[in-house]
Enzyme design. Structure first.
Site, PDB file in Angstrom:
ATOM      1  N   ASP A 103       0.845  -1.191   0.000  1.00 60.04           N
ATOM      2  CA  ASP A 103       0.000   0.000   0.000  1.00 60.04           C
ATOM      3  C   ASP A 103       0.888   1.252   0.000  1.00 60.04           C
ATOM      4  O   ASP A 103       1.693   1.426   0.930  1.00 60.04           O
ATOM      5  CB  ASP A 103      -0.864  -0.042   1.279  1.00 60.04           C
ATOM      6  N   TYR A 154     -12.735  14.008  -6.505  1.00 64.61           N
ATOM      7  CA  TYR A 154     -11.742  13.216  -7.233  1.00 64.61           C
ATOM      8  C   TYR A 154     -10.957  14.117  -8.195  1.00 64.61           C
ATOM      9  O   TYR A 154      -9.717  14.080  -8.250  1.00 64.61           O
ATOM     10  CB  TYR A 154     -12.476  12.089  -7.965  1.00 64.61           C
TER      11      TYR A 154
HETATM   12  C1  15L Z   1     -11.983   9.072 -15.023  1.00 69.59           C
HETATM   13  O1  15L Z   1     -11.129   9.810 -14.533  1.00 69.59           O
HETATM   14  C2  15L Z   1     -12.224   7.724 -14.501  1.00 69.59           C
HETATM   15  O2  15L Z   1     -11.078   7.154 -13.905  1.00 69.59           O
HETATM   16  C3  15L Z   1     -12.803   6.803 -15.531  1.00 69.59           C
HETATM   17  O3  15L Z   1     -13.311   5.671 -14.872  1.00 69.59           O
HETATM   18  C4  15L Z   1     -13.881   7.447 -16.407  1.00 69.59           C
HETATM   19  O4  15L Z   1     -15.077   7.468 -15.704  1.00 69.59           O
HETATM   20  C5  15L Z   1     -13.465   8.785 -16.929  1.00 69.59           C
HETATM   21  O5  15L Z   1     -12.793   9.582 -15.980  1.00 69.59           O
HETATM   22  C6  15L Z   1     -14.588   9.648 -17.500  1.00 69.59           C
HETATM   23  O6  15L Z   1     -14.329  10.809 -17.766  1.00 69.59           O
HETATM   24  O7  15L Z   1     -15.707   9.174 -17.673  1.00 69.59           O
END
Ligand code: 15L
Length: 277
Positions: free
Chosen positions: A49, A134
């Protein structure tokens, strides 16, 4: 690059990138918190991790370059984003410096700029506009990359990855789609370019319908071999509605942006005053 580390090697992109990178470097070290199976030829497997100091040292020790895919790849509670994506990334960069790592490829995301309205063309110089917690962690990661390039001399490529799945599913992902071979090419440019300070590029294939100007990637030598154009007719003809509320449908990040506003479709993206963007 003799020994390259791939973090997050058990994830959706990680599994496919591991295959793509087979034989590309003398040693590929793959790492994750989940089981990664047996080491293939030229591979080392290190389970651990990055948030744990002892594990982190084992994961990073002796590598020349890192492709850092590890972390949470979608929206999550703030406590988890803070621990894994923000503190975890900082600690990984710090450990990389201590281990004299020369290059890092940071897996950023289009969600660092996901609150820009659809239709506006962005290059890598626009101000961040994250669309969720995120996305905010990815803005932090890009700033972290700049800081470690400026202050510690590590060459870093931040890739704002779009939609790295089999095929695009929606009008939004027609623009953001990237084939795993093209994403691998970008990562390898980050590791192998003769000189690199810190650059931000968009992780997209050669798509005609995109909102992103990828001139910086091209300048670095990126020559994508794939395009989402073959699905334009299919997606244009589709009657399946794109997911998300009014907010999601108005911005480049799509449903990631509407997470906080679900159930309140009256919330629309405020128009930016002229000249502000
Ligand atoms: C992201 O950053 C994600 O990691 C991916 O799973 C997608 O969902 C993508 O963006 C997106 O823009 O849909």
């Amino acid at each position: 690059m003799k020994r390259v580390l791939l973090t997050g090697a058990g994830g959706g992109i990680g599994k496919r990138m591991r295959q793509q990178l087979a034989g590309a470097y003398p040693v590929l070290r793959v790492s994750d918190i989940v089981d990664l199976g047996a080491a293939g030829p030229g591979e080392e497997v290190v389970i651990g991790d990055i948030c744990d100091p002892t594990d982190r040292k084992r994961i990073v020790e002796g590598v020349d370059g890192i492709i850092h895919l590890g972390g949470l790849s979608v929206e999550n509670p703030w406590e988890d984003i803070l621990r894994v994506n923000i503190d975890g990334s900082y600690r990984l960069f710090e450990a990389a410096y201590e281990a004299s790592v020369k290059r890092i490829v940071f897996a950023s995301s289009n969600h660092a700029v996901g609150f820009y309205p659809r239709g506006q063309t962005l290059d890598d110089t626009v101000r961040p506009r994250p669309d969720c917690r995120y996305g905010l962690s990815k803005v932090f990661g890009e700033a972290l990359s700049q800081y470690f390039a400026d202050n510690y001399g590590i060459g870093v490529l931040s890739i704002r990855i779009g939609w790295c799945f089999q095929k695009p599913e929606t009008p939004r992902t027609l623009g953001s789609w990237i084939h795993i071979e093209d994403l691998t090419q970008l990562c390898r440019l980050g590791l192998d370019a003769p000189t690199l300070h810190h650059e931000i590029v968009f992780g997209i294939s050669d798509n005609s319908r995109t909102w992103w100007d990828n001139a910086t990637a091209k300048r670095l030598g990126y020559a994508p071999r794939h395009s989402s154009d073959q699905w334009i007719a299919e997606i244009d003809a589709s009657t399946v509605p794109e997911p998300g509320n009014t907010v999601a449908l108005g911005v480049q990040g799509g449903p990631f942006a509407s997470e906080g506003y679900e159930g309140d479709p009256s919330r629309v993206v405020p128009a930016a005053p002229a000249g502000q963007d």
